[in-house]
Design a protein around this motif. Structure first.
Motif: not given
Length: 540
Positions: A465-473
């Motif tokens: 999940d690229p978006v999660a990998a770049l935004t998730q804390s």
């Protein structure tokens, strides 16, 4: 007092009976097989042996033997078509690649600039949509005529892999784009199915501009070994551009008879990259598949030592999980801990993030090899990427079989570069993360399967999940303990109609329950019998 003594005797009798029952069942429990007692599997099956760093070999920076070209290289041809591929590959939309790129660009000003990705494959052609971001890494097949080392892709495989990582079309109408379109590619040509060991007197190689040899159908379920057809020019003239077949064998397997590419040279390249600090990420869409027979070969030990050394130097190592073929059977046995097929380098999961493939429905692709070493998954079917033919400025979405039968490009080879591209984006945005931190971020933010521990043997920790990998804390990055759940191995035994152990276990459990019930009834009856009789009111 008499009643009390009898009750005490009853308790002693009950204790003795219980002890006897336990004593009866204990020997039976000790004879249960390993799987029933939670013991680890025997031999080198799902888990490889410990790393032997004495097997780390130096990088010779040259082929391990002399090879000669036996087939013409992938080339363009006129197909009488005039098609330009404008649609985005389904994998880009599924993974929301454009959103991921916007996140990184907003934070850093680019999508992966200054991140170096080594592509260990069949070489990479200098396609115009790389904008000169492809650099020479090394040559381990044969010195190309008039080209830098590693920058000839006779097979057409490595260019497609590199395109998924870092292609950047110059035509706004084209939907295809690499995951990290500003990253730098370092190409190492490590194998080729168009070359073979040169055991005969030297002879001139086939002309790359001549008519290529006809291909044969690749094994069912494998990634096609035939180079792709170009359905149009994408950002070029838009004229009909096609790529004729240049080889006839399925898959991208190391140690295959009659081809170039060994585990030894793979180990040399990995060691050399790490020793010289040439790359941040290594993508290996090549592997070696063999039966799981409880051994480890010298070549495998060399690769194991190399990936362990590279990981210790902070390099993210990503490999395709492998494709099931007639010569590489699928791991569909009942006991996942004892696979029938071993794939290297994915087998060394402590240091390698291996990538399985999903199809456009989100399901596991049938050709994607299963195994306890699978780390994550990514799209691996209906692939669109750069046309690898010399002089092409377009895209490819088909391969040719038998010279005229078109089929879609697919394979775990093309799932791996999606993850390598994501690793480049994570590296760019989180520059302070080390290699383990990047891999953990990709794993922890993946779409976990509904399985114990959040992973299984098909997609590992899940589809990336690229978006999660770049935004998730992630709690694990701010000091709180939130480790990735330990893999939960399957506890079911292999099916064996002649094995009486399950029936013995069931009968023992049933017998134990009946003994416990009889003891309880006996105790209750004794208590009732020895209880003082109730008396009525005293008459006066």
């Amino acid at each position: 007092m008499a009643a009390t003594r009898r009750f005490g005797a009853t308790r002693r009798t009950t204790t003795a009976l219980l002890a006897g029952t336990v004593g009866l069942l204990t020997p039976l429990a000790m004879t249960l097989p390993g799987w029933a007692q939670g013991a680890p599997s025997d031999g080198y099956f799902a888990t490889p042996p410990p790393v032997d760093m004495s097997k780390l070999i130096p990088d010779s920076r040259q082929p391990d033997k002399k090879y000669k070209q036996q087939k013409g290289c992938v080339q363009r041809s006129t197909l009488g078509q005039n098609i330009v591929l404008k649609n985005r590959p389904w994998g880009q939309d599924y993974l929301q690649i454009s959103k991921a790129q916007e996140i990184v660009k907003a934070a850093t000003g680019s999508a992966g600039a200054n991140v170096r990705v080594a592509v260990v494959d069949t070489g990479v052609t200098q396609h115009p949509w790389f904008q000169n971001r492809v650099k020479s890494g090394g040559e381990y097949v044969a010195k190309p005529n008039g080209k830098p080392d590693g920058l000839e892709d006779c097979d057409g495989h490595g260019t497609e892999v590199a395109g998924i990582i870092a292609a950047k079309p110059d035509n706004a109408e084209v939907g295809f784009v690499g995951v990290a379109p500003d990253a730098t590619i370092l190409s190492y040509r490590q194998l080729s199915e168009n070359y073979e060991p040169d055991n005969t007197p030297s002879s001139p190689p086939p002309s790359s501009s001549g008519t290529p040899s006809s291909g044969t159908n690749p094994p069912s379920g494998s990634e096609s070994a035939l180079p792709p057809s170009t359905q149009g020019g994408g950002g070029g003239s838009g004229e009909s551009d096609g790529t004729s077949p240049g080889q006839s064998n399925g898959g991208r397997q190391l140690e295959k008879a009659g081809t170039a590419g060994t585990l030894k040279t793979l180990a040399e390249i990995i060691h050399g990259i790490a020793e010289r600090h040439e790359a941040d990420i290594i993508n290996m869409s090549v592997d070696n598949c063999r039966p799981a027979d409880g051994r480890i070969t010298e070549g495998e030990q060399q690769v194991q030592a190399a990936v362990h050394f590279a990981a210790s130097q902070g390099i993210v190592i990503i490999a395709a999980a492998g494709n099931a073929t007639d010569t590489c059977p699928q791991n569909d046995q009942p006991d996942a801990r004892k696979p029938k097929t071993i794939v290297t380098p994915p087998w060394f999961a402590d240091d390698v993030l291996s990538v399985g493939a999903i199809d456009e429905t989100g399901s596991v692709a049938p050709f994607s090899v299963h195994g306890p070493w699978v780390g994550v998954a990514a799209p691996g079917t209906k692939i669109i990427s750069l046309d690898p033919a010399e002089g092409s400025d377009g895209l490819a979405n088909l391969t040719f079989e038998n010279g005229d039968k078109a089929s879609e490009i697919q394979g775990t080879s093309f799932a791996a570069p999606y993850v390598s591209g994501l690793a480049a984006l994570v590296k760019a945005k989180y520059s302070k993360l080390d290699a383990k931190g990047i891999i953990n971020r990709i794993k922890e933010t993946a779409q976990h399967p509904a399985a114990p521990g959040g992973r299984d043997n098909y997609v590992g920790y899940g589809v990336i999940d690229p978006v999660a990998a770049l935004t998730q804390s992630l709690p694990s990055e701010v000091g709180n303990q939130a480790p990735i759940p330990a893999p939960q191995q399957a506890q079911l035994p292999p099916a064996n109609p002649n094995d009486s152990t399950p029936m013995i276990v069931a009968l023992a459990g049933t017998g134990g329950g009946l003994v416990a019930l009889l003891i309880t009834l006996f105790v209750m009856r004794t208590i009732r019998r020895n209880r003082p009789a109730e008396t009525g009111p005293t008459r006066r």
